[in-house]
Design an enzyme around this catalytic site. Sequence first.
Site, PDB file in Angstrom:
ATOM      1  N   ASP A   1       0.858  -1.185   0.000  1.00 23.97           N
ATOM      2  CA  ASP A   1       0.000   0.000   0.000  1.00 23.97           C
ATOM      3  C   ASP A   1       0.892   1.232   0.000  1.00 23.97           C
ATOM      4  O   ASP A   1       1.268   1.755   1.053  1.00 23.97           O
ATOM      5  CB  ASP A   1      -0.917  -0.027   1.218  1.00 23.97           C
ATOM      6  CG  ASP A   1      -2.045   0.989   1.116  1.00 23.97           C
ATOM      7  OD1 ASP A   1      -2.078   1.752   0.130  1.00 23.97           O
ATOM      8  OD2 ASP A   1      -2.890   1.010   2.024  1.00 23.97           O
ATOM      9  N   ILE A   2       1.234   1.692  -1.205  1.00 23.84           N
ATOM     10  CA  ILE A   2       2.180   2.797  -1.362  1.00 23.84           C
ATOM     11  C   ILE A   2       1.528   4.040  -1.964  1.00 23.84           C
ATOM     12  O   ILE A   2       2.062   5.129  -1.878  1.00 23.84           O
ATOM     13  CB  ILE A   2       3.386   2.372  -2.218  1.00 23.84           C
ATOM     14  CG1 ILE A   2       2.938   1.922  -3.610  1.00 23.84           C
ATOM     15  CG2 ILE A   2       4.185   1.263  -1.522  1.00 23.84           C
ATOM     16  CD1 ILE A   2       4.062   1.635  -4.592  1.00 23.84           C
ATOM     17  N   LYS A   3       0.385   3.882  -2.621  1.00 17.47           N
ATOM     18  CA  LYS A   3      -0.402   4.976  -3.209  1.00 17.47           C
ATOM     19  C   LYS A   3       0.454   5.975  -3.983  1.00 17.47           C
ATOM     20  O   LYS A   3       0.328   7.192  -3.816  1.00 17.47           O
ATOM     21  CB  LYS A   3      -1.211   5.698  -2.133  1.00 17.47           C
ATOM     22  CG  LYS A   3      -2.289   4.823  -1.492  1.00 17.47           C
ATOM     23  CD  LYS A   3      -3.171   5.629  -0.556  1.00 17.47           C
ATOM     24  CE  LYS A   3      -4.240   4.783   0.102  1.00 17.47           C
ATOM     25  NZ  LYS A   3      -3.687   3.835   1.108  1.00 17.47           N
ATOM     26  N   ARG A   4       1.284   5.456  -4.857  1.00 19.53           N
ATOM     27  CA  ARG A   4       2.106   6.343  -5.685  1.00 19.53           C
ATOM     28  C   ARG A   4       1.256   6.939  -6.813  1.00 19.53           C
ATOM     29  O   ARG A   4       0.300   6.331  -7.266  1.00 19.53           O
ATOM     30  CB  ARG A   4       3.292   5.574  -6.276  1.00 19.53           C
ATOM     31  CG  ARG A   4       4.251   4.995  -5.238  1.00 19.53           C
ATOM     32  CD  ARG A   4       4.874   6.094  -4.361  1.00 19.53           C
ATOM     33  NE  ARG A   4       5.973   5.590  -3.554  1.00 19.53           N
ATOM     34  CZ  ARG A   4       5.948   5.451  -2.236  1.00 19.53           C
ATOM     35  NH1 ARG A   4       4.854   5.760  -1.569  1.00 19.53           N
ATOM     36  NH2 ARG A   4       6.995   5.007  -1.570  1.00 19.53           N
TER      37      ARG A   4
ATOM     38  N   THR B   1      -0.679  -0.208  -4.647  1.00 21.38           N
ATOM     39  CA  THR B   1      -1.789   0.736  -4.766  1.00 21.38           C
ATOM     40  C   THR B   1      -1.275   2.012  -5.418  1.00 21.38           C
ATOM     41  O   THR B   1      -0.152   2.450  -5.151  1.00 21.38           O
ATOM     42  CB  THR B   1      -2.407   1.065  -3.394  1.00 21.38           C
ATOM     43  OG1 THR B   1      -1.402   1.594  -2.531  1.00 21.38           O
ATOM     44  CG2 THR B   1      -3.021  -0.186  -2.767  1.00 21.38           C
TER      45      THR B   1
END
EC number: 4.1.1.23
Length: 288
Positions: free
Chosen positions: A96-99, A124
Amino acid sequence: MTNMDKLYEAVEARGPVCVGLDTDFSYLPADFVDSTLTKGENIVRFNKKLIDATKAVAGCYKVQIAYYESLGMEGMKAYADTLKAVREAGVPVIADIKRGDIAKTAEMYAMGHFTGDFESDFVTLAPYMGLDSISPYLPYAEKQGKGMFVLCRTSNGGAKDFEYEKLADGRHVYDLVGDKLNALGKDYMGEHGYSSIGLVIGGTHIEEATEIRAKYQDSFFLIPGYGAQGGKAEDIAQYLTKGNGGVVNSSRGILLAYKKQPGVAFDEAAYNECVNMKEAIAHACSLL
């Protein structure tokens, strides 16, 4: 077979529970902490015990990088060790890094999280800079079967600040995002009918649940919001297809389950919470 196919099969075998290893050091029971070890090392010990206890009833795990970044270098080692422990257990893992960057920067993010020390099965992503913030990850989907979950309609209250705004054609912004990602995903379909490009669909807003599930039948969902954020099993069930087609994340509800089960070890309590969650969702699905 793509990683999304493997995730589908994991859900078929063990259920849709996604255990969120968003492990803050303060979550560890005081009597478990070894004072001769660093915070990062203690977190890895905790995570490994949790993985061993829950892997038979977890469809996947999600590791939120911020909890590890906050500890600096020792935290990033704990992050790498946690990802490795999940993958060694044979269970899919979502980073879950939401880059959400573009061009060469996004290429480096893709390399950094789909290969090497921080390799995961899924990442993510945030799409609001455009589809060129997604495209650098696609070669890994094509060549290695890697997958991604892209923010579409999220579980937080602030989702209504942007995602619910109406366009001239009557669609919401989240509809535009979902439509474009769904179309892009057609080129990356797996054996079980789901694209390697999944969607993050929050489980706390249920008004459009049936419509969203019907609209994106070939998109696998990562569904946050269960438990601590207020999402209930009967709400979540509407985002699944016969109990599959998505994974339902719970982090604090599982990590801190021992606080609601006095006298029960934290790993056993986490297992109990996973089972209860799995059974509640299965029951809710059976009523649809």
